[in-house]
Design an enzyme around this catalytic site. Structure first.
Site, PDB file in Angstrom:
ATOM      1  N   ARG A   1     -33.482  12.598  15.341  1.00 50.49           N
ATOM      2  CA  ARG A   1     -33.583  13.728  16.257  1.00 50.49           C
ATOM      3  C   ARG A   1     -34.978  13.746  16.881  1.00 50.49           C
ATOM      4  O   ARG A   1     -35.972  13.426  16.222  1.00 50.49           O
ATOM      5  CB  ARG A   1     -33.353  15.009  15.458  1.00 50.49           C
TER       6      ARG A   1
ATOM      7  N   THR B   1     -23.254  14.130  25.608  1.00 54.60           N
ATOM      8  CA  THR B   1     -23.658  13.436  24.404  1.00 54.60           C
ATOM      9  C   THR B   1     -22.624  12.345  24.272  1.00 54.60           C
ATOM     10  O   THR B   1     -21.630  12.357  24.989  1.00 54.60           O
ATOM     11  CB  THR B   1     -23.577  14.433  23.220  1.00 54.60           C
TER      12      THR B   1
ATOM     13  N   THR C   1     -27.732  11.583  21.966  1.00 51.24           N
ATOM     14  CA  THR C   1     -27.683  12.421  23.166  1.00 51.24           C
ATOM     15  C   THR C   1     -29.005  12.455  23.900  1.00 51.24           C
ATOM     16  O   THR C   1     -30.069  12.167  23.329  1.00 51.24           O
ATOM     17  CB  THR C   1     -27.292  13.872  22.764  1.00 51.24           C
TER      18      THR C   1
ATOM     19  N   ASP D   1     -32.897  22.778  23.284  1.00 48.65           N
ATOM     20  CA  ASP D   1     -32.094  23.153  22.110  1.00 48.65           C
ATOM     21  C   ASP D   1     -32.837  24.118  21.176  1.00 48.65           C
ATOM     22  O   ASP D   1     -32.261  24.649  20.232  1.00 48.65           O
ATOM     23  CB  ASP D   1     -31.668  21.914  21.310  1.00 48.65           C
TER      24      ASP D   1
ATOM     25  N   SER E   1     -29.623  20.945  16.121  1.00 51.86           N
ATOM     26  CA  SER E   1     -28.545  20.228  16.822  1.00 51.86           C
ATOM     27  C   SER E   1     -27.191  20.701  16.309  1.00 51.86           C
ATOM     28  O   SER E   1     -27.100  21.338  15.248  1.00 51.86           O
ATOM     29  CB  SER E   1     -28.693  18.738  16.546  1.00 51.86           C
ATOM     30  N   SER E   2     -26.142  20.362  17.061  1.00 50.30           N
ATOM     31  CA  SER E   2     -24.771  20.572  16.588  1.00 50.30           C
ATOM     32  C   SER E   2     -24.054  19.256  16.324  1.00 50.30           C
ATOM     33  O   SER E   2     -22.863  19.253  15.990  1.00 50.30           O
ATOM     34  CB  SER E   2     -23.968  21.351  17.637  1.00 50.30           C
TER      35      SER E   2
ATOM     36  N   GLY F   1     -20.294  17.595  23.083  1.00 53.98           N
ATOM     37  CA  GLY F   1     -19.788  18.928  23.418  1.00 53.98           C
ATOM     38  C   GLY F   1     -20.702  20.064  23.019  1.00 53.98           C
ATOM     39  O   GLY F   1     -20.259  21.200  22.918  1.00 53.98           O
TER      40      GLY F   1
HETATM   41  O1  DON Z   1     -27.877  18.200  19.705  1.00 54.84           O
HETATM   42  C1  DON Z   1     -27.090  18.977  20.218  1.00 54.84           C
HETATM   43  O2  DON Z   1     -26.335  19.672  19.579  1.00 54.84           O
HETATM   44  C2  DON Z   1     -26.995  19.055  21.715  1.00 54.84           C
HETATM   45  N1  DON Z   1     -28.212  18.635  22.332  1.00 54.84           N
HETATM   46  C3  DON Z   1     -25.842  18.225  22.140  1.00 54.84           C
HETATM   47  C4  DON Z   1     -25.563  18.372  23.605  1.00 54.84           C
HETATM   48  C5  DON Z   1     -24.197  17.945  23.871  1.00 54.84           C
HETATM   49  O3  DON Z   1     -23.426  17.577  23.044  1.00 54.84           O
HETATM   50  C6  DON Z   1     -23.753  18.018  25.228  1.00 54.84           C
HETATM   51  N2  DON Z   1     -22.440  17.355  25.243  1.00 54.84           N
HETATM   52  N3  DON Z   1     -21.478  17.303  25.777  1.00 54.84           N
END
Ligand code: DON
Length: 527
Positions: free
Chosen positions: A66, A335, A353, A377, A406-407, A427
């Site tokens: 990350r 992502t 991502t 984020d 993050s997710s 997503g």
């Molecule tokens: O790390 C994360 O959770 C976000 N930066 C991810 C962004 C994301 O998945 C956008 N995707 N479609």
């Protein structure tokens, strides 16, 4: 088998497997190929999480690569700043250190052999499909996009790309060649680092040579949970993914969903209630564990039983009743996830991502790659809480050197020590819920990979207090939607596709690859 969004990248990974590279070798090669063929999210200027199932009875690990906040980042730096695509939004990229760390720990083939296929794709070019052409043209057409983006990602005469046009990326080829020869230090300490710092100086960014030189990828112990005898492994903080997925599964294990049926209103209601509670905990507690104390009860069965007992079986719990005081910040568009299983049973689930599609939309001048806007984020407006979004909790506020929450949820499932499933998806905040849907479909409802990936998905993120359901506009689900609304759920009329979950299921007969048909170009490549 390699399942990714890009046929060219899946084929690069497959070729590595055929040359007796293992799943991690293939993951390194696939990730670098995606940085060429899928610029909206494939990257060397971003970050992510790689879950590795080493096989041979060894415990799975998570490689956390990350991004981090630059050293001079401060908590309130974005309070009066609405630009989500500025140089300041770039976190210190983690991808190259992450891939190198995974390779050092698990790889079998020489690093250089894994980088050269991406060099070839950048040098010789590849034919852009509709999604890539549309995405690049859309950003290039924006008045705010810098000339460098247009120079790199449009035709040499400045014209937009058509389907089938070859995209040649000589600057990126040169950058990747430096990586092939010099390893990750070429990126973090050498010429590429100099180019990044020059870009920052020119654009008012804050990322420095010291930030790059100091970046470290980390091996972390995955979050481990169980569901009906299956072992579930996901990324720990600074991703919320593993924690959310395990917390939701733990809540749902208290109910007999199988008897009710996959799309029975009772099942969907319980899934929404589990999502609401887990996402509330996400907002309240989760952040970089090197900076905040993340409570360890969130993934226990005992805690889940308490939460399950608080669910009314026929009525939605308003989100404001779950916790009235906390709110969430905005998240982005794109992502990408890929899944790999090799002939010896080693597996990789990798999600990485740039945050938004094309990240900060800033191409490092002369180096041919995009920088992330992952700083978005973090919770941007400390202390401020409103119902529509942005800010709140201390756990995910900006601190120098900290990783933003993050997710991303690359996920491995095993049973009795044997690998069963490899999945994950993009997503933004929908990610843990997409993974939950795929896991329930396979583990509770016995679907094969194709059916599990294709089935319509569900999303609720605590606030706003609204349900997104991919099937909401399909006549066969009208009675379900009606029942959910009668229970008090605000189900959105407009459906939004959730992320593409490129998945591999391991069966007694072999590997079942499901390239998610939500991205028609995606490909499962196996032998
Ligand atoms: O790390 C994360 O959770 C976000 N930066 C991810 C962004 C994301 O998945 C956008 N995707 N479609």
């Amino acid at each position: 088998m390699v399942v990714s969004v890009s046929p060219a990248a899946s084929d690069v990974g497959l070729a590595v497997l055929k040359r007796h590279g293992n799943a991690v070798d293939a993951a390194v090669a696939t990730a670098l190929a995606l940085a060429v063929t899928f610029p909206e999210a494939g990257n060397i200027g971003g970050g992510g999480f790689m879950m590795v199932w080493p096989g041979g009875g060894q415990e799975p690990v998570c490689v956390d690569y990350r991004e981090t906040a630059p050293a001079s980042a401060v908590r309130d730096m974005f309070v009066d700043d609405k630009d989500q695509h500025s140089h300041k939004t770039a976190g210190v990229p983690g991808t190259v250190r992450g891939l190198a760390l995974a390779h050092k720990r698990f790889g079998r083939l020489p690093w250089k052999d894994l980088v050269l296929p991406a060099v070839a794709l950048a040098e010789q070019g590849f034919a852009v499909d509709e999604a890539v052409a549309k995405g690049l043209n859309a950003i290039a057409a924006k008045s705010t996009t810098a000339a460098e983006f247009r120079r790199v990602y449009q035709k040499p005469d400045g014209g937009s790309l058509a389907i089938g046009d070859g995209l040649v990326q000589p600057d990126l080829a040169a950058t990747l060649r430096l990586l092939a020869d010099g390893g990750p230090d070429a990126f973090y300490r050498g010429r590429i680092a100099e180019q990044i710092v020059a870009e920052m100086r020119a654009g008012g960014g804050i990322l420095t040579a010291a930030d790059l030189a100091g970046y470290e990828a980390k091996i972390r112990t995955p979050v481990h949970g169980t569901f009906r005898g299956f072992d579930i492994y996901g990324p720990p903080p600074p991703s919320s993914g593993g924690t959310c997925v395990v917390e939701m599964l733990n809540i749902l294990e208290n109910f007999d969903l199988r008897r009710q049926g996959r799309f029975a209103p009772e099942t969907v209601h319980l899934a929404i209630e589990a999502m609401r509670r887990a996402y509330c905990d996400r907002a309240r507690y989760l952040g970089d564990p090197d900076f905040v104390d993340v409570p360890n009860h969130l993934t226990t069965k005992e805690y889940a039983r308490k939460l399950a007992a608080g669910i009314h079986l026929a009525r939605a719990t308003p989100s404001v009743e779950v916790a009235p005081d906390v709110q969430l910040a905005a998240e982005g568009e794109s992502t990408t996830h890929f899944s790999i299983v090799d002939a010896d049973g080693m597996a990789v689930a990798n999600t990485y991502t740039l945050q938004d599609s094309f990240g900060a939309r800033i191409v490092v001048r002369g180096a041919g790659f995009l920088l992330n806007n992952e700083m978005t984020d973090f919770n941007w407006r400390p202390g401020h809480t409103d119902r529509r979004g942005a800010i709140g909790t201390a756990a995910n506020q900006i601190v120098s050197g900290k990783r933003m929450l993050s997710s991303q949820s690359p996920t491995l499932v095993a049973r009795d020590g044997k690998l069963v499933l490899v999945t994950g998806c993009p997503g933004g905040r929908t990610i843990p819920n997409t993974v939950l849907c795929v896991l329930l479909n396979v583990l509770e409802f016995d679907m094969d990979a194709r059916a599990a990936v294709d089935a319509p998905r569900l999303h609720h993120q605590w606030l706003p207090d609204r349900v997104q359901f991919e099937g909401a506009d399909r006549p066969e689900y009208a009675p379900l939607v009606e029942r959910l609304r009668a229970m008090g759920h605000d189900v959105a009329d407009k459906t939004r596709k959730q992320g593409d979950a490129h998945t591999i299921r391991v069966t007694t007969e072999g590997l079942e690859g499901a390239a998610d048909s939500r991205r028609t170009e995606a490909k499962a490549a196996g032998y």
